[in-house]
Design a protein around this motif. Structure first.
Motif, short mmCIF file in Angstrom:
data_model
loop_
_atom_site.label_atom_id
_atom_site.label_comp_id
_atom_site.label_asym_id
_atom_site.label_seq_id
_atom_site.Cartn_x
_atom_site.Cartn_y
_atom_site.Cartn_z
N LYS A 144 0.81 -1.21 0.00
CA LYS A 144 0.00 0.00 0.00
C LYS A 144 0.85 1.27 0.00
O LYS A 144 0.44 2.30 -0.54
CB LYS A 144 -0.96 -0.02 1.20
N THR A 145 2.03 1.21 0.61
CA THR A 145 2.90 2.39 0.61
C THR A 145 3.33 2.73 -0.81
O THR A 145 3.26 3.90 -1.24
CB THR A 145 4.15 2.13 1.48
N ILE A 146 3.74 1.73 -1.56
CA ILE A 146 4.16 1.96 -2.95
C ILE A 146 2.97 2.39 -3.80
O ILE A 146 3.09 3.27 -4.66
CB ILE A 146 4.84 0.70 -3.52
N GLU A 147 1.82 1.81 -3.56
CA GLU A 147 0.62 2.22 -4.29
C GLU A 147 0.32 3.70 -4.04
O GLU A 147 -0.03 4.43 -4.97
CB GLU A 147 -0.58 1.37 -3.86
N ASN A 197 0.52 6.62 -6.95
CA ASN A 197 -0.77 7.22 -7.28
C ASN A 197 -0.78 8.73 -7.07
O ASN A 197 -1.82 9.38 -7.18
CB ASN A 197 -1.89 6.59 -6.44
N HIS A 198 0.39 9.30 -6.80
CA HIS A 198 0.46 10.74 -6.50
C HIS A 198 -0.01 11.60 -7.66
O HIS A 198 0.27 11.33 -8.82
CB HIS A 198 1.89 11.14 -6.14
N ARG A 199 -0.74 12.64 -7.31
CA ARG A 199 -1.07 13.72 -8.25
C ARG A 199 -1.29 14.98 -7.42
O ARG A 199 -1.68 14.89 -6.24
CB ARG A 199 -2.28 13.39 -9.12
N ALA A 254 0.29 12.27 4.18
CA ALA A 254 -1.02 12.89 3.91
C ALA A 254 -1.81 12.09 2.90
O ALA A 254 -3.01 11.82 3.09
CB ALA A 254 -0.82 14.33 3.42
N GLU A 255 -1.16 11.67 1.83
CA GLU A 255 -1.86 10.91 0.79
C GLU A 255 -2.29 9.54 1.31
O GLU A 255 -3.34 9.02 0.91
CB GLU A 255 -0.98 10.79 -0.45
N SER A 256 -1.52 8.98 2.23
CA SER A 256 -1.91 7.70 2.81
C SER A 256 -3.14 7.85 3.71
O SER A 256 -3.84 6.87 3.99
CB SER A 256 -0.75 7.10 3.62
#
Length: 249
Positions: A3-6, A10-12, A125-127
């Protein structure tokens, strides 16, 4: 893939947020995540200013180029290179460390430390389901930003980071091919190799813009870079950085 790599892949950038503010606990979690980042020789040469005053956020949005998401977000962080603590400690100990603190290596350490901390905040934050966007536009008028945030000598604002609950999802921009970024043992200088992958990338980026704008825009990444570096940007920065005590020797 975990999930960390995902999360990373998936960053934008998010530039539209709801009115929901981050909680104190969320801010604390993000700052603690920043502090967990690697730091050169344990120096920890950075500070983070959280801006919650709406008038200050509005002014920073203006200084950054009238970007509304600098004013309207869940929380605004400003990351600073910070050697003031180290200068103060030296003076209290009766030592003169000014020359060491003013050299280029110390400047690089502080910028790198701040950047690593900020990226930790971004991933954290994204996580958490939040969106982020870096704000380099603060460097348009860094003297005014410094005055507004009251940053003293040896504290240099570098960039902002807005975090919040996304109002809508933005599209993800494809990055350069790995073949142009990753080099083994020596730097790849074969022009045929570079031209091949760059041409393919430019075609995909042009198609991305054309589809996203219904044909109104179709420039390539190369064209953007040539245009962007056609003249020096923020030429005042060299002197301002030195005025704040950094990169003098």
């Amino acid at each position: 893939m975990n999930k960390t790599i995902e999360t990373i892949l998936n960053h934008r950038s998010i530039r539209s947020f709801t009115d929901e503010r981050l909680t104190k606990e969320e801010v604390r979690t993000l700052v603690k995540s920043a502090q967990a980042a690697s730091t050169s020789s344990y120096v920890q040469a950075y500070s983070i200013i959280g801006v919650t005053d709406q008038k200050k956020k509005s002014k920073l949005a203006e200084l950054a180029g009238h970007q509304p998401y600098v004013e309207n977000n869940g929380h605004l962080f400003v990351f600073c290179a910070d050697l003031k603590r180290h200068d103060d400690m030296a003076k209290k100990a009766g030592k003169d460390h000014q020359q060491a603190l003013e050299n280029t290596e110390a400047f690089l350490i502080s910028v790198i430390d701040a950047s690593l901390a900020a990226q930790n905040v971004s991933i954290a934050a994204e996580s958490m389901g939040l969106g982020i966007c870096y704000i380099g536009g603060l460097r348009n008028h860094l003297a005014e930003v410094s005055d507004l945030l009251e940053t003293p000598h040896f504290v240099l604002p570098l960039f902002g980071l807005v975090v919040g609950h996304p109002a809508n999802e933005s599209s993800k921009k494809e990055r350069l091919p790995m073949e142009l970024i990753y080099h083994e043992n020596t730097y790849q200088q074969d022009e045929t190799h570079v031209d091949r992958y760059l041409k393919e990338y430019d075609e995909r980026i042009s198609a991305y813009y054309e589809e996203r704008t219904n044909g109104e825009r179709k420039d390539t990444w190369s064209e953007q870079m040539i245009r962007g570096f056609s003249q020096p940007k923020r030429a005042y920065l060299s002197e301002f950085v030195k005025e704040k005590g950094f990169n003098r020797t």
